[in-house]
Design a protein around this motif. Structure first.
Motif, PDB file in Angstrom:
ATOM      1  N   LEU A  41       0.815  -1.215   0.000  1.00 39.14           N
ATOM      2  CA  LEU A  41       0.000   0.000   0.000  1.00 39.14           C
ATOM      3  C   LEU A  41       0.851   1.269   0.000  1.00 39.14           C
ATOM      4  O   LEU A  41       0.574   2.202  -0.741  1.00 39.14           O
ATOM      5  N   ALA A  42       1.860   1.337   0.858  1.00 41.42           N
ATOM      6  CA  ALA A  42       2.639   2.570   1.010  1.00 41.42           C
ATOM      7  C   ALA A  42       4.057   2.234   1.466  1.00 41.42           C
ATOM      8  O   ALA A  42       4.271   1.243   2.169  1.00 41.42           O
ATOM      9  N   THR A  43       4.995   3.097   1.079  1.00 36.61           N
ATOM     10  CA  THR A  43       6.398   2.924   1.462  1.00 36.61           C
ATOM     11  C   THR A  43       6.984   4.262   1.873  1.00 36.61           C
ATOM     12  O   THR A  43       6.741   5.271   1.214  1.00 36.61           O
ATOM     13  N   ILE A  44       7.736   4.266   2.967  1.00 42.90           N
ATOM     14  CA  ILE A  44       8.511   5.432   3.384  1.00 42.90           C
ATOM     15  C   ILE A  44       9.983   5.052   3.260  1.00 42.90           C
ATOM     16  O   ILE A  44      10.426   4.083   3.874  1.00 42.90           O
ATOM     17  N   HIS A  45      10.705   5.806   2.446  1.00 43.37           N
ATOM     18  CA  HIS A  45      12.152   5.598   2.298  1.00 43.37           C
ATOM     19  C   HIS A  45      12.851   6.655   3.131  1.00 43.37           C
ATOM     20  O   HIS A  45      12.571   7.842   3.000  1.00 43.37           O
ATOM     21  N   ARG A  46      13.758   6.218   3.984  1.00 43.71           N
ATOM     22  CA  ARG A  46      14.520   7.164   4.793  1.00 43.71           C
ATOM     23  C   ARG A  46      15.885   6.600   5.089  1.00 43.71           C
ATOM     24  O   ARG A  46      16.107   5.395   4.981  1.00 43.71           O
ATOM     25  N   ARG A  47      16.791   7.484   5.477  1.00 47.82           N
ATOM     26  CA  ARG A  47      18.134   7.087   5.909  1.00 47.82           C
ATOM     27  C   ARG A  47      18.369   7.680   7.281  1.00 47.82           C
ATOM     28  O   ARG A  47      17.936   8.779   7.570  1.00 47.82           O
ATOM     29  N   VAL A  48      19.054   6.918   8.094  1.00 46.21           N
ATOM     30  CA  VAL A  48      19.406   7.392   9.432  1.00 46.21           C
ATOM     31  C   VAL A  48      20.934   7.517   9.515  1.00 46.21           C
ATOM     32  O   VAL A  48      21.652   6.692   8.935  1.00 46.21           O
ATOM     33  N   THR A  49      21.387   8.561  10.176  1.00 47.15           N
ATOM     34  CA  THR A  49      22.817   8.787  10.384  1.00 47.15           C
ATOM     35  C   THR A  49      23.124   8.600  11.859  1.00 47.15           C
ATOM     36  O   THR A  49      22.451   9.194  12.695  1.00 47.15           O
ATOM     37  N   VAL A  50      24.117   7.774  12.156  1.00 44.21           N
ATOM     38  CA  VAL A  50      24.517   7.528  13.539  1.00 44.21           C
ATOM     39  C   VAL A  50      25.895   8.117  13.750  1.00 44.21           C
ATOM     40  O   VAL A  50      26.861   7.754  13.078  1.00 44.21           O
ATOM     41  N   PHE A  51      25.977   9.065  14.699  1.00 43.06           N
ATOM     42  CA  PHE A  51      27.238   9.719  15.057  1.00 43.06           C
ATOM     43  C   PHE A  51      27.863   8.971  16.236  1.00 43.06           C
ATOM     44  O   PHE A  51      27.153   8.368  17.034  1.00 43.06           O
ATOM     45  N   PRO A  52      29.197   9.040  16.368  1.00 42.25           N
ATOM     46  CA  PRO A  52      29.840   8.359  17.512  1.00 42.25           C
ATOM     47  C   PRO A  52      29.504   9.012  18.830  1.00 42.25           C
ATOM     48  O   PRO A  52      29.067  10.099  18.922  1.00 42.25           O
TER      49      PRO A  52
END
Length: 174
Positions: free
Chosen positions: A163-174
């Motif tokens: 039905l639906a898709t959310i594309h995202r990226r997450v950035t992890v800092f130290p």
């Protein structure tokens, strides 16, 4: 007044003779170190949540979660499904980026079923009546050695129909 220690030369150590340029280097280093907390105040490394939405005729999917994280951080993601028509078997599929380097502390309310499909986490939400919304809360902790960027797509299915898709990226800092 005490004598000057043998290892100190006043012209060099007190008056900085011949070291004027080094003073600016030290000051620049101090400003650089002070800039890190200042940037954190402006949420450059922050955890402020963002809202992302995907809409379809049958339902909409909303994700409320931070896109920037730090090692050791406890954080929450809220997934909301708003049904425009009856969803007989609502299913959420979360990419591997949701689990890699993260500890899932809890998922509330507990899904009807949990599974895996091609390495992705599958959460069976069950029936969502038309006009109703279903909110799923997930609490995570970032493992301290987890640094970098990764995809965290979320897909909403009704049974096997996407039905639906959310594309995202997450950035992890130290």
């Amino acid at each position: 007044m005490a004598d000057i220690p043998d290892t100190l030369v006043l012209r060099r150590h007190r008056d900085l003779q011949g070291k004027r340029n080094e003073a600016w280097l030290r000051r620049g280093l101090l400003v650089t170190i002070a800039a890190v907390p200042l940037l954190a105040l402006f949420n450059v490394f922050g955890q402020r949540p963002h809202v992302e939405t995907a809409r379809a005729d049958a339902a909409s999917l909303e994700l409320y979660a931070p896109a920037h994280l730090r090692g050791g951080l406890l954080w929450e993601a809220r997934l909301t499904v708003r049904a425009r028509r009856d969803l007989k078997d609502a299913v959420l599929e979360l990419d591997r980026g949701w689990m890699e380097g993260m500890s899932i502390n809890t998922i509330e309310p507990s899904p009807v079923g949990e599974g895996s499909h091609d390495g992705k986490l599958v959460l069976d939400l069950g029936h969502v009546p038309a006009g109703q919304k279903y909110s799923l809360y997930m609490q995570f902790q970032v493992n301290p050695t987890n640094v970098g960027r990764r995809g965290q797509a979320v897909r909403l299915y009704d049974g096997k129909h996407l039905l639906a898709t959310i594309h995202r990226r997450v950035t992890v800092f130290p």
